[in-house]
Design a protein around this motif. Structure first.
Motif, mmCIF file in Angstrom:
data_model
loop_
_atom_site.group_PDB
_atom_site.id
_atom_site.type_symbol
_atom_site.label_atom_id
_atom_site.label_comp_id
_atom_site.label_asym_id
_atom_site.label_seq_id
_atom_site.Cartn_x
_atom_site.Cartn_y
_atom_site.Cartn_z
ATOM 1 N N CYS A 1 0.273 -1.627 -0.184
ATOM 2 C CA CYS A 1 -0.120 0.139 0.104
ATOM 3 C C CYS A 1 1.174 1.373 0.033
ATOM 4 O O CYS A 1 1.436 1.417 0.884
ATOM 5 C CB CYS A 1 -1.557 -0.310 0.817
ATOM 6 S SG CYS A 1 -2.110 1.800 1.231
ATOM 7 N N CYS B 1 -0.095 3.296 3.117
ATOM 8 C CA CYS B 1 0.735 2.675 4.879
ATOM 9 C C CYS B 1 2.351 1.964 4.493
ATOM 10 O O CYS B 1 2.116 1.453 5.511
ATOM 11 C CB CYS B 1 -0.069 2.671 5.405
ATOM 12 S SG CYS B 1 -0.728 1.203 4.413
ATOM 13 N N HIS C 1 -4.783 0.777 0.157
ATOM 14 C CA HIS C 1 -5.811 0.047 0.683
ATOM 15 C C HIS C 1 -7.618 1.579 0.389
ATOM 16 O O HIS C 1 -6.647 2.413 0.525
ATOM 17 C CB HIS C 1 -5.670 0.179 2.166
ATOM 18 C CG HIS C 1 -5.103 -1.071 2.835
ATOM 19 N ND1 HIS C 1 -3.676 -0.374 3.130
ATOM 20 C CD2 HIS C 1 -5.260 -2.058 2.387
ATOM 21 C CE1 HIS C 1 -2.892 -1.438 3.645
ATOM 22 N NE2 HIS C 1 -4.074 -2.704 3.087
HETATM 23 ZN ZN LIG Z 1 -2.728 0.705 3.440
#
Ligand SMILES: [Zn+2]
Length: 164
Positions: A72, A75, A135
């Motif tokens: 991702c 993050c 995400h």
């Molecule tokens: Zn993420």
């Protein structure tokens, strides 16, 4: 349909005789995909069907299903990305032939040399990977980081109890 994937394929000849294959491809075998992955675990289920359509165009149709673990970009956590692809390729031997392909077919340009099966599959998977994987919404781990850490026992409180 044969229950194995050949290491190499010769698309023109296979389309002329109408052969089909199915098998599993370990994600770890797809080296160009590796830099995009959080982990190289998993396998993809692949079906490849070579044939001729009603216009005598040589085709490679089939599917690729499974999932890969991307990173991702928000993050930097692992992101399970489902793969559920339909393959619909027109087998062509020149750019001119490629330009003449009817709509609905992506060109698979062949030179007469056999192609590595995993390469063809990897090309399709790479096209499906988003430029910036992330995400969706609250699933992202950044959401968790903004929350206060869980209440933990203060190690000194244990000492206080021993003293008293
Ligand atoms: Zn993420």
């Amino acid at each position: 349909m044969l229950d194995c994937l050949p290491k190499r394929i010769e698309p023109v000849g296979l389309a002329d005789v109408g052969r089909s294959f199915r098998g599993e491809v370990p994600v770890s075998e797809l080296s160009r995909l590796a830099p995009l992955l959080a982990s190289r675990e998993g396998t993809l289920n692949v079906q490849l069907e070579f044939g001729l359509d009603e216009r005598r165009i040589r085709t490679l149709k089939g599917s690729i299903q499974g999932s890969i673990n991307l990173v991702c970009q928000r993050c930097l956590g692992a992101l399970v990305f489902p793969i559920d692809l339909r393959i619909c390729l027109g087998i062509v031997t020149s750019e001119t032939e490629s330009d003449r392909l009817p709509g609905g077919y992506e060109p698979l340009l062949v030179s007469g040399e056999p192609l590595l099966t995993f390469d063809v599959i990897e090309d399709e998977v790479l096209l499906a990977v988003p430029a910036i994987p992330a995400h969706e919404g609250s699933v992202c781990e950044t959401g968790y980081r903004n929350q206060p850490p869980a209440q933990r026992d203060n190690p000194f409180s244990v000492l206080e109890k021993l003293k008293s």
